[in-house]
Design a protein around this motif. Sequence first.
Motif, mmCIF file in Angstrom:
data_model
loop_
_atom_site.group_PDB
_atom_site.id
_atom_site.type_symbol
_atom_site.label_atom_id
_atom_site.label_comp_id
_atom_site.label_asym_id
_atom_site.label_seq_id
_atom_site.Cartn_x
_atom_site.Cartn_y
_atom_site.Cartn_z
ATOM 1 N N ASP A 1 18.290 -13.370 -15.291
ATOM 2 C CA ASP A 1 18.639 -12.797 -16.588
ATOM 3 C C ASP A 1 19.281 -13.863 -17.449
ATOM 4 O O ASP A 1 20.240 -14.498 -17.023
ATOM 5 C CB ASP A 1 19.673 -11.660 -16.420
ATOM 6 N N PRO A 2 18.773 -14.023 -18.654
ATOM 7 C CA PRO A 2 19.426 -15.016 -19.508
ATOM 8 C C PRO A 2 20.843 -14.532 -19.799
ATOM 9 O O PRO A 2 21.057 -13.388 -20.174
ATOM 10 C CB PRO A 2 18.561 -15.014 -20.769
ATOM 11 N N GLY A 3 21.793 -15.381 -19.572
ATOM 12 C CA GLY A 3 23.172 -14.990 -19.866
ATOM 13 C C GLY A 3 23.888 -14.377 -18.692
ATOM 14 O O GLY A 3 24.923 -13.756 -18.835
ATOM 15 N N ILE B 1 26.370 -9.236 -22.853
ATOM 16 C CA ILE B 1 26.381 -10.082 -24.039
ATOM 17 C C ILE B 1 26.866 -9.250 -25.225
ATOM 18 O O ILE B 1 26.340 -8.179 -25.494
ATOM 19 C CB ILE B 1 24.958 -10.607 -24.355
ATOM 20 N N ASP C 1 15.801 -8.528 -34.418
ATOM 21 C CA ASP C 1 15.653 -9.900 -33.952
ATOM 22 C C ASP C 1 16.004 -10.016 -32.474
ATOM 23 O O ASP C 1 15.358 -10.748 -31.720
ATOM 24 C CB ASP C 1 16.567 -10.806 -34.793
ATOM 25 N N PHE D 1 13.747 -11.165 -29.498
ATOM 26 C CA PHE D 1 14.158 -12.229 -28.581
ATOM 27 C C PHE D 1 13.867 -11.849 -27.122
ATOM 28 O O PHE D 1 13.318 -12.634 -26.356
ATOM 29 C CB PHE D 1 15.653 -12.512 -28.758
ATOM 30 N N PHE D 2 14.213 -10.611 -26.774
ATOM 31 C CA PHE D 2 13.973 -10.204 -25.383
ATOM 32 C C PHE D 2 12.485 -10.072 -25.089
ATOM 33 O O PHE D 2 12.029 -10.387 -23.994
ATOM 34 C CB PHE D 2 14.721 -8.909 -25.066
ATOM 35 N N GLU E 1 10.174 -11.853 -26.457
ATOM 36 C CA GLU E 1 9.682 -13.222 -26.288
ATOM 37 C C GLU E 1 9.903 -13.670 -24.854
ATOM 38 O O GLU E 1 9.052 -14.291 -24.232
ATOM 39 C CB GLU E 1 10.434 -14.182 -27.226
ATOM 40 N N PHE E 2 11.055 -13.312 -24.351
ATOM 41 C CA PHE E 2 11.379 -13.658 -22.975
ATOM 42 C C PHE E 2 10.389 -12.995 -22.012
ATOM 43 O O PHE E 2 9.829 -13.649 -21.134
ATOM 44 C CB PHE E 2 12.815 -13.215 -22.659
ATOM 45 N N VAL F 1 7.420 -11.800 -22.591
ATOM 46 C CA VAL F 1 6.068 -12.340 -22.763
ATOM 47 C C VAL F 1 5.944 -13.660 -21.993
ATOM 48 O O VAL F 1 4.972 -13.894 -21.284
ATOM 49 C CB VAL F 1 5.747 -12.544 -24.266
ATOM 50 N N ASP F 2 6.968 -14.492 -22.115
ATOM 51 C CA ASP F 2 6.978 -15.761 -21.387
ATOM 52 C C ASP F 2 6.968 -15.560 -19.883
ATOM 53 O O ASP F 2 6.399 -16.354 -19.150
ATOM 54 C CB ASP F 2 8.268 -16.532 -21.707
ATOM 55 N N GLU F 3 7.637 -14.521 -19.449
ATOM 56 C CA GLU F 3 7.866 -14.377 -18.022
ATOM 57 C C GLU F 3 6.947 -13.369 -17.342
ATOM 58 O O GLU F 3 6.970 -13.230 -16.124
ATOM 59 C CB GLU F 3 9.331 -13.998 -17.755
ATOM 60 N N SER F 4 6.156 -12.648 -18.114
ATOM 61 C CA SER F 4 5.195 -11.721 -17.512
ATOM 62 C C SER F 4 4.281 -12.518 -16.590
ATOM 63 O O SER F 4 3.839 -13.605 -16.942
ATOM 64 C CB SER F 4 4.367 -11.051 -18.617
ATOM 65 N N ARG G 1 2.725 -8.661 -25.183
ATOM 66 C CA ARG G 1 2.274 -9.532 -26.264
ATOM 67 C C ARG G 1 2.098 -8.740 -27.562
ATOM 68 O O ARG G 1 2.534 -9.153 -28.633
ATOM 69 C CB ARG G 1 0.945 -10.159 -25.842
ATOM 70 N N GLU H 1 4.114 -9.027 -31.097
ATOM 71 C CA GLU H 1 3.435 -9.243 -32.383
ATOM 72 C C GLU H 1 3.922 -8.243 -33.440
ATOM 73 O O GLU H 1 4.144 -8.595 -34.599
ATOM 74 C CB GLU H 1 1.911 -9.144 -32.207
ATOM 75 N N ARG I 1 16.087 -21.427 -19.896
ATOM 76 C CA ARG I 1 16.798 -20.151 -19.937
ATOM 77 C C ARG I 1 18.092 -20.286 -19.185
ATOM 78 O O ARG I 1 18.089 -20.422 -17.973
ATOM 79 C CB ARG I 1 15.962 -19.062 -19.268
ATOM 80 N N CYS I 2 19.166 -20.227 -19.874
ATOM 81 C CA CYS I 2 20.493 -20.169 -19.280
ATOM 82 C C CYS I 2 20.745 -21.200 -18.179
ATOM 83 O O CYS I 2 20.254 -21.086 -17.077
ATOM 84 C CB CYS I 2 20.822 -18.799 -18.719
#
Lengths: 612, 580, 164
Positions: free
Chosen positions: A214-216, A446, A456, A460-461, A463-464, A466-469, A481, A485, C130-131
């Motif tokens: 998890d970011p953060g 957070i 936004d 952001f989440f 985007e995360f 989509v990147d990580e799927s 995706r 969009e 990422r982090c």
Amino acid sequence: MITIEQLKEIKEKAQQTTSKRRVHVCGGTGCTSSGSPALIAKLEEEIKKNGLENEVEIVKTGCFGLCALGPIMIVHPENLFYSMVKEEDIPRIVEEHLKNGNPVKELLYDETTKADHILPLEETNFYKKQHRVALRNCGEISPEHIEHYIGKGGYEALAKVLTEMTPEEVIQTIYDSGLRGRGGAGFPTGLKWRFAAANDADQKYVCCNADEGDPGAFMDRSVLEGDPHVVLEAMAIAGYAIGATQGYIYVRAEYPIAVERLQIAIGQARELGLLGDNIFGTGFKFDIELRLGAGAFVCGEETALMTSIEGNRGEPRSRPPFPALKGLFQKPTILNNVETYANVPQIIMNGADWFASMGTEKSKGTKVFALGGKINNTGLVEVPMGTTLREVVEEIGGGVPNGKKFKAAQTGGPSGGCIPAEHLDIPIDFDNLTAIGSMMGSGGLIVMDEDTCMVDIAKFFLEFTVDESCGKCTPCRVGTRRMLEILTKITKGQATMDDLDKLEELCEHLHSNSLCALGQTAPNPVISTLKYFRDEYIAHIVDKKCPAGVCKDLLQYKIDEEKCKGCTLCARNCPVGAISGTVKEPHTIDPEKCIKCGACMEKCRFGAIYKE
Amino acid sequence: MANINLKINGLDVSAPEGSTVLEAARHAGIKIPTLCYLKEINEIGACRMCVVEVKGARNLVAACVYPITEGMEVFTNTPKLIESRKRTLQLLLSNHEKKCLSCVRSGKCELQELCTEYGVEDENYFAGEQQHFEPDTSAPHMVRDNNKCILCRRCVAVCEKVQGVAVIGPNNRGFATSIGCAFESDLADTSCVNCGQCIAACPVGALYEKDNTDDVLAAINDSEKHVVVQTAPAVRAALGEEFGYPMGTDVEGKMAAALRRIGFDKVFDTNFGADLTIMEEANEFIERVQNGGVLPMITSCSPGWVKYCEHYYPDQLSHLSSCKSPQQMFGAVTKTYYAEKMGIDPKNIVCVSVMPCTAKKFEINRDDQDAAGMPDVDISITTRELARLIRKCGIDFNILPDESFDDPLGESSGAGVIFGATGGVMEAALRTAVEKLTGEELQKLDFTEVRGTDGIKEATYTVGGKEVKVAVASGLNNARVIMDKIRAGEADYHFVEIMCCEGGCVNGGGQPQVHADVRNFTDVKALRAKALYNNDTAKTIRKSHENPSIKKLYEEYLGEPGSEKAHHLLHTSYVERTIN
Amino acid sequence: MAEKKQTVPFSGTKEQEEKLMQVIAEHRDDPGATMPLLQKAQEIYGYLPREVLKKISDETMIPLEKLYGVATFYSQFSLNPKGKYRISVCLGTACYVKGSGDIYNALTEKLNISGGECTPDGKFSLDACRCVGACGLAPVMLVNDEVYGRLTVDDVDDILAKYE
């Protein structure tokens, strides 16, 4: 091979040697990044200079929690807290405090020096409501010395289960304690162990999920860096309980300090015979291997993690069969995360009732949170389940900086949601967070203030995700995706209300159709922001405005004619020549040409440029 | 095995323990749509078409992999599910090149059919960014067009799990995932064996053979050219499926009639080539046994298998029979014996083959396959292409009369026709070899031990007092088992038949594509093979060496099997290749 | 679109190959050795050239495509060499809400490369990550292992200048 008597001897010896004055310097990632290794070097030098080698022991510990004030140094036995220590402060601290016994008041954490006497650390706002169970040893011991861990009672729980308890008794104790998985979903740990124990097989596995993605979130990293042996001990206990002899720790490669300390810890445990064959002479055999992740968030999903250890693309598998029946290499397997394991030895030692006495009815014990974002006391906190979000954010976290207004707290990372101010008084536990559209997740928390645009953030989440799927199942691969969009269209002011309908349809579709939890929970950030901040979405779509002033495409930079002196500084700094006007006359910005870089606003000395 | 009781759509259903929801539903006559699922090959629950509701489950579950439990309640067609499937289809469509009218799979596309079934009225519902790929046309036999790929991974599973080749797989991740070769290299630069099983597995038009039907028509319309066609045994067992006949219908007569109407000058049969192969191969086998040659001898009819052996077992090539495949022997004889006999310059002969196989497109361009100083075979088309050609030529296949092949290269024995099924070459060879070795007439022609669709079959026969151990494997993963044994020196076989595709040529990569929902519940290999064995039984001549045209060929032209001339025309050589 | 993975001309040394062979030997009977093998190969070579994956494939009989599929799945594996100075900007939540996106954009502009790329002189490569767990210092970027925290866009030039 070590005997239980020898363990006791090591413990006693360790407790004796720690009776001198000790300086604990945080060696966690945060403080290391802000320079703690240099502090340690300087400390050693100064201590030598002052001839204090025999009086003062320097302990490089794991994380104390208050990362925002790093690098951190704590002097025992007084338990005094030096924050944001600089190298040049060291000679003074050594001479005045360590040598002469006079704490350097102005270098101490300012909250502890406000009153007429110096407050001990545990009475500060940040610490007083915390209750450290999983983080018990973090900041208290050197993670690179197994004797320190043993000195704190380490490996006694393993000795106890191997000599005094049956596997079933171990499972029953964990079950009775009410411990639920700290990785996010909150499945009862004892039940998980029981399922795996019930399946016969020639080989079983105990896995540890240290792929904190998890970011953060950095709870697990802090445990691994500060107290790695607790995880090893707990895994061995789990191995005994389910009948496994091999463990795997799947840890993020992005955590080099944690990896190194785990390697050291495994080596030390093997050397003492606390891992390996015939542990404590009981005939029980257990060993642990480290496997490094390689940058795929989806590997936090249990089946994906196992697929990855097996040497494949980390794609999740369908369940059932569940890992308790067919897990790693198709053998019965249990997987728990770091924080879950960190509770286990104490539950064994103190009993199920002790653990169950903390927390709420359905969520027992404590939970570690990584506090971050727009909050004063960024850091790591551990509170009993049932503590309210307000206590965590306002009291422990010290509230939102710069006088800004709290807007939302995000928990559960990309699988979780945003909790608005109206729910700040909710007692934190697994079920409450789920009920309000977020989730516990692994513990990232957070904080967002009024300057955060919720569309936004949802984007952001996404985007995360989509990147990580991983790309295996259709809804997640294509659906995330498409959601992104639509969100992008919204933040650009190009979306219609039909798009919003489609977005909500996708949320529902992904939630019920995706193969694994990553896709099923991917819509949560959108669902929760839509639930609590729908008006912001509408503002973007209908009014073409971003209320928080974040979405560039919806902003316009304007010049206040009253304030503009016509100094031409802005026009000269505009990279695209969008500002025109004659000297000493108010200037104007051509919105067609403006790229919204904000350069003019930064340069204006009269505060005449604003955005709306 | 115990039965499990459950309810599906309110009906009481009982199915064997270990069944999936999909299988149990089928028991009850309820169809659940699938797309990525291939029984025992690709059970990954990825496409989410087969989602169903299970009472008590948090989310929808994939019926193809979800095991049934006692008392469970399943719903397969609620409005929520119908909506879900439609949305999943629309998501797939949003990243699919929807050029359906010009697509080779149009009308037979599984995606298209599901869209019709679920009433997808707006194909652009989730329109968004699409991935764009340059189609890979590098391989001689096929095109990979990722623009149409829906990432079901059926091709990947077949390539890896059935053929053990694994030259294609999922690369990258998430939305960027695409099926491709290592380092995105061209398929032609890999150790792909051209088997075409990926094409057979593809539900859409992303994978298809290179179409040579226009080349065939051009040759036919060239008045200079004498165009002969040969059809492989397995083609007649499957071509009918393209025209609505039940699986396993032998359409040999209609096929011959169709070919004649397309305009071929001569309609011949590869079965003749098969008989010729047996003459040469049986002879080579006997020689190897009698002269201490390399044993076991392994058949070389299957070009996919041969290429696999060259890539993966280059150290074992001496085991391969030097015989050309029936297709190539046929071409060689056409351009020498037949050309001379008919007084036609072989340069003006165009030899077309119709094959159940895509690897044959590669084989015709191999080195050392040019008996008359030019390629033995000029154009090789698949069964699917023949069906296309028949349609293109406006022929109504179903009303055609049954006709026969032309002489002399159209005459064949029952031994020739069973070449199309796994074990068939072995049986055909035994029918000849045993008689040659013993000098006595065989009492029982059926070598049933080597029949059937098992991947690996072994048998031992006593021939003239000597034991002959044989093995038959089909599918390259099965071949690997046998080859590893041979390489390790642990195999005491004398003669081994290996076919690239599971079940042999009847299940070749050039055969009509079978919808997954049929393929998953029907033994395609067995049904098609049955047509061939029936064809064999109905023949009066069932041994290759008794085929009068074959006898005549040796008398008039080749002399003896294994003669110098036969060697020149009918045998070939192999090359060592690397794994890529 | 799947990019054609262009690898720069391979120039491995004998020592590197010896190390690689040693690693392969260590993992010969290890079930699921793929990940550790790729990780160690990347440690040895700095990235995963085709020649190296081919070697691993030949030695382990794991199909080359399978290795490639794994290598392209995980973001940690690189098929291209990294710059002498590897810059990664944390785009984790904590850093993002504190403006790390602007830092990242500034770097792409100043270096004139996008994420995952390397400047033509081989000096800088840029990635988003990422982090890194230094949320207390957000927003954060790393140059090799050096952490720069509490950044503003204006700091970027100075930091880059340190490595020029």
